[in-house]
Design a protein around this motif. Structure first.
Motif, PDB file in Angstrom:
ATOM      1  N   GLY A  85       0.854  -1.191   0.000  1.00 40.48           N
ATOM      2  CA  GLY A  85       0.000   0.000   0.000  1.00 40.48           C
ATOM      3  C   GLY A  85       0.881   1.228   0.000  1.00 40.48           C
ATOM      4  N   LEU A  86       0.273   2.386   0.030  1.00 45.03           N
ATOM      5  CA  LEU A  86       1.040   3.630   0.010  1.00 45.03           C
ATOM      6  C   LEU A  86       1.715   3.844   1.362  1.00 45.03           C
ATOM      7  CD1 LEU A  86       1.825   6.062  -1.694  1.00 45.03           C
ATOM      8  CD2 LEU A  86      -0.195   7.231  -0.813  1.00 45.03           C
ATOM      9  N   ARG A  87       3.027   3.958   1.348  1.00 43.74           N
ATOM     10  CA  ARG A  87       3.823   4.173   2.558  1.00 43.74           C
ATOM     11  C   ARG A  87       4.810   5.310   2.284  1.00 43.74           C
ATOM     12  NH1 ARG A  87       0.424   1.224   3.982  1.00 43.74           N
ATOM     13  NH2 ARG A  87       0.567  -0.858   4.813  1.00 43.74           N
ATOM     14  N   THR A  88       5.415   5.820   3.356  1.00 45.49           N
ATOM     15  CA  THR A  88       6.407   6.877   3.231  1.00 45.49           C
ATOM     16  C   THR A  88       7.767   6.338   3.638  1.00 45.49           C
ATOM     17  OG1 THR A  88       4.749   8.544   3.781  1.00 45.49           O
ATOM     18  CG2 THR A  88       7.045   9.207   3.953  1.00 45.49           C
ATOM     19  N   LEU A  89       8.734   6.430   2.737  1.00 40.88           N
ATOM     20  CA  LEU A  89      10.119   6.081   3.037  1.00 40.88           C
ATOM     21  C   LEU A  89      10.761   7.344   3.602  1.00 40.88           C
ATOM     22  CD1 LEU A  89      12.601   4.194   2.842  1.00 40.88           C
ATOM     23  CD2 LEU A  89      12.935   5.076   0.520  1.00 40.88           C
ATOM     24  N   VAL A  90      11.188   7.277   4.865  1.00 48.15           N
ATOM     25  CA  VAL A  90      11.781   8.433   5.533  1.00 48.15           C
ATOM     26  C   VAL A  90      13.287   8.219   5.619  1.00 48.15           C
ATOM     27  CG1 VAL A  90      11.814   9.855   7.611  1.00 48.15           C
ATOM     28  CG2 VAL A  90       9.673   8.788   6.875  1.00 48.15           C
ATOM     29  N   LEU A  91      14.041   9.147   5.064  1.00 53.38           N
ATOM     30  CA  LEU A  91      15.501   9.083   5.054  1.00 53.38           C
ATOM     31  C   LEU A  91      16.046  10.293   5.797  1.00 53.38           C
ATOM     32  CD1 LEU A  91      15.828   8.156   1.285  1.00 53.38           C
ATOM     33  CD2 LEU A  91      15.996   6.590   3.229  1.00 53.38           C
ATOM     34  N   ARG A  92      16.943  10.053   6.767  1.00 51.26           N
ATOM     35  CA  ARG A  92      17.517  11.139   7.574  1.00 51.26           C
ATOM     36  C   ARG A  92      19.042  11.089   7.498  1.00 51.26           C
ATOM     37  NH1 ARG A  92      13.994  13.599  11.042  1.00 51.26           N
ATOM     38  NH2 ARG A  92      11.972  12.615  11.253  1.00 51.26           N
ATOM     39  N   SER A  93      19.637  12.281   7.461  1.00 51.14           N
ATOM     40  CA  SER A  93      21.089  12.388   7.418  1.00 51.14           C
ATOM     41  C   SER A  93      21.515  13.695   8.084  1.00 51.14           C
ATOM     42  CB  SER A  93      21.578  12.373   5.969  1.00 51.14           C
ATOM     43  OG  SER A  93      22.972  12.585   5.913  1.00 51.14           O
ATOM     44  N   PRO A  94      22.677  13.702   8.717  1.00 53.38           N
ATOM     45  CA  PRO A  94      23.156  14.960   9.282  1.00 53.38           C
ATOM     46  C   PRO A  94      23.664  15.930   8.204  1.00 53.38           C
ATOM     47  CG  PRO A  94      24.726  13.204   9.706  1.00 53.38           C
ATOM     48  CD  PRO A  94      23.530  12.575   9.069  1.00 53.38           C
ATOM     49  N   ALA A  95      23.896  15.422   7.003  1.00 48.27           N
ATOM     50  CA  ALA A  95      24.452  16.249   5.927  1.00 48.27           C
ATOM     51  C   ALA A  95      23.535  16.238   4.702  1.00 48.27           C
ATOM     52  CB  ALA A  95      25.834  15.728   5.543  1.00 48.27           C
ATOM     53  N   ARG A  96      23.864  17.065   3.744  1.00 45.67           N
ATOM     54  CA  ARG A  96      23.112  17.197   2.498  1.00 45.67           C
ATOM     55  C   ARG A  96      23.228  15.924   1.666  1.00 45.67           C
ATOM     56  NH1 ARG A  96      25.079  20.402  -2.492  1.00 45.67           N
ATOM     57  NH2 ARG A  96      27.025  20.240  -1.384  1.00 45.67           N
ATOM     58  N   PHE A  97      22.138  15.549   0.989  1.00 45.55           N
ATOM     59  CA  PHE A  97      22.163  14.436   0.046  1.00 45.55           C
ATOM     60  C   PHE A  97      21.046  14.624  -0.973  1.00 45.55           C
ATOM     61  CE2 PHE A  97      19.282  13.082   3.336  1.00 45.55           C
ATOM     62  CZ  PHE A  97      18.323  12.280   2.737  1.00 45.55           C
ATOM     63  N   THR A  98      21.101  13.841  -2.047  1.00 43.58           N
ATOM     64  CA  THR A  98      20.106  13.923  -3.111  1.00 43.58           C
ATOM     65  C   THR A  98      19.373  12.598  -3.225  1.00 43.58           C
ATOM     66  OG1 THR A  98      21.473  15.505  -4.320  1.00 43.58           O
ATOM     67  CG2 THR A  98      19.784  14.372  -5.583  1.00 43.58           C
ATOM     68  N   VAL A  99      18.062  12.680  -3.443  1.00 42.13           N
ATOM     69  CA  VAL A  99      17.219  11.498  -3.607  1.00 42.13           C
ATOM     70  C   VAL A  99      16.640  11.511  -5.016  1.00 42.13           C
ATOM     71  CG1 VAL A  99      15.166  10.294  -2.775  1.00 42.13           C
ATOM     72  CG2 VAL A  99      16.569  11.572  -1.180  1.00 42.13           C
ATOM     73  N   VAL A 100      16.671  10.366  -5.685  1.00 42.65           N
ATOM     74  CA  VAL A 100      16.070  10.205  -7.010  1.00 42.65           C
ATOM     75  C   VAL A 100      15.147   9.006  -6.931  1.00 42.65           C
ATOM     76  CG1 VAL A 100      16.510   9.843  -9.461  1.00 42.65           C
ATOM     77  CG2 VAL A 100      18.169  11.106  -8.083  1.00 42.65           C
ATOM     78  N   ALA A 101      13.834   9.235  -7.152  1.00 41.79           N
ATOM     79  CA  ALA A 101      12.855   8.155  -6.987  1.00 41.79           C
ATOM     80  C   ALA A 101      11.730   8.290  -8.003  1.00 41.79           C
ATOM     81  CB  ALA A 101      12.282   8.192  -5.576  1.00 41.79           C
ATOM     82  N   PRO A 102      11.145   7.158  -8.396  1.00 42.68           N
ATOM     83  CA  PRO A 102       9.981   7.222  -9.277  1.00 42.68           C
ATOM     84  C   PRO A 102       8.757   7.691  -8.489  1.00 42.68           C
ATOM     85  CG  PRO A 102      10.430   4.951  -8.681  1.00 42.68           C
ATOM     86  CD  PRO A 102      11.540   5.776  -8.105  1.00 42.68           C
ATOM     87  N   ALA A 103       7.855   8.389  -9.156  1.00 46.10           N
ATOM     88  CA  ALA A 103       6.607   8.800  -8.524  1.00 46.10           C
ATOM     89  C   ALA A 103       5.744   7.569  -8.291  1.00 46.10           C
ATOM     90  CB  ALA A 103       5.878   9.797  -9.410  1.00 46.10           C
ATOM     91  N   PRO A 104       4.921   7.576  -7.248  1.00 45.21           N
ATOM     92  CA  PRO A 104       4.064   6.411  -7.002  1.00 45.21           C
ATOM     93  C   PRO A 104       2.973   6.294  -8.055  1.00 45.21           C
ATOM     94  CG  PRO A 104       3.562   8.165  -5.449  1.00 45.21           C
ATOM     95  CD  PRO A 104       4.754   8.602  -6.246  1.00 45.21           C
ATOM     96  N   GLY A 105       2.345   5.140  -8.094  1.00 45.26           N
ATOM     97  CA  GLY A 105       1.263   4.905  -9.041  1.00 45.26           C
ATOM     98  C   GLY A 105       1.798   4.616 -10.431  1.00 45.26           C
ATOM     99  N   ASP A 106       0.990   4.929 -11.413  1.00 44.24           N
ATOM    100  CA  ASP A 106       1.345   4.656 -12.803  1.00 44.24           C
ATOM    101  C   ASP A 106       2.008   5.837 -13.490  1.00 44.24           C
ATOM    102  OD1 ASP A 106       0.277   2.120 -12.563  1.00 44.24           O
ATOM    103  OD2 ASP A 106      -1.728   2.765 -13.196  1.00 44.24           O
ATOM    104  N   ALA A 107       2.344   6.860 -12.736  1.00 46.80           N
ATOM    105  CA  ALA A 107       2.962   8.050 -13.326  1.00 46.80           C
ATOM    106  C   ALA A 107       4.343   7.705 -13.875  1.00 46.80           C
ATOM    107  CB  ALA A 107       3.081   9.150 -12.282  1.00 46.80           C
TER     108      ALA A 107
END
Length: 153
Positions: A85-107
């Motif tokens: 089902g729809l969930r939230t992946l929570v990522l934490r870091s003390p420093a700057r970072f970049t996330v690249v992820a596909p949009a949920p659903g069929d987008a």
């Protein structure tokens, strides 16, 4: 049109102008906080509950130092098992970072977000919507290494 109807129409026009004037004057000059929740949104969220987070045990990657803790230089690809089902992946870091992820659903859309640490010292937080098994890319800027934790909140 009778005199009474004209009077009601005039009163209605004055009321619309007054409401418009109040609405324009009630605006603020600050940019606001897009992540903030106010009034009705809080009440509706309380009715439906918060969206649950991805269980860190269902996240795997080549850069896993220990369960839920990722250490890498350059980049790392996370594999998130189907959360059911729809969930939230929570990522934490003390420093700057970049996330690249596909949009949920069929987008057919890939989201890229450069996450900066908050000014209050809580670090950088990325929240990614996940509704199926997927891969999420992490990029560490510069030549140093990054530590990112898969959090439950």
């Amino acid at each position: 049109m009778s005199g009474r109807q004209k009077a009601l129409l005039g009163l209605f026009a004055v009321l619309l102008v007054a409401l418009f004037t109040v609405a324009i004057g009630a605006g603020r000059d600050d940019r606001g906080d897009p992540g903030a929740r106010h009034g009705l949104v809080d009440r509706l969220g309380a009715l439906g509950g918060e969206r649950s987070t991805v269980d860190p045990a269902t996240v795997s990657a080549d850069c896993v130092e220990e369960p839920g803790r990722l250490v890498f230089a350059g980049s790392c690809v996370l594999r998130v098992a189907d959360p059911g089902g729809l969930r939230t992946l929570v990522l934490r870091s003390p420093a700057r970072f970049t996330v690249v992820a596909p949009a949920p659903g069929d987008a057919d859309l890939t989201i890229r977000d450069e996450v900066e640490p908050a000014t209050d010292g809580t670090g950088a937080v990325a929240k990614v919507a996940v509704d199926q098994a997927t891969e999420v890319g992490l990029v560490c800027p510069g030549l140093g290494g990054c530590t990112v934790v898969v959090a439950t909140s």
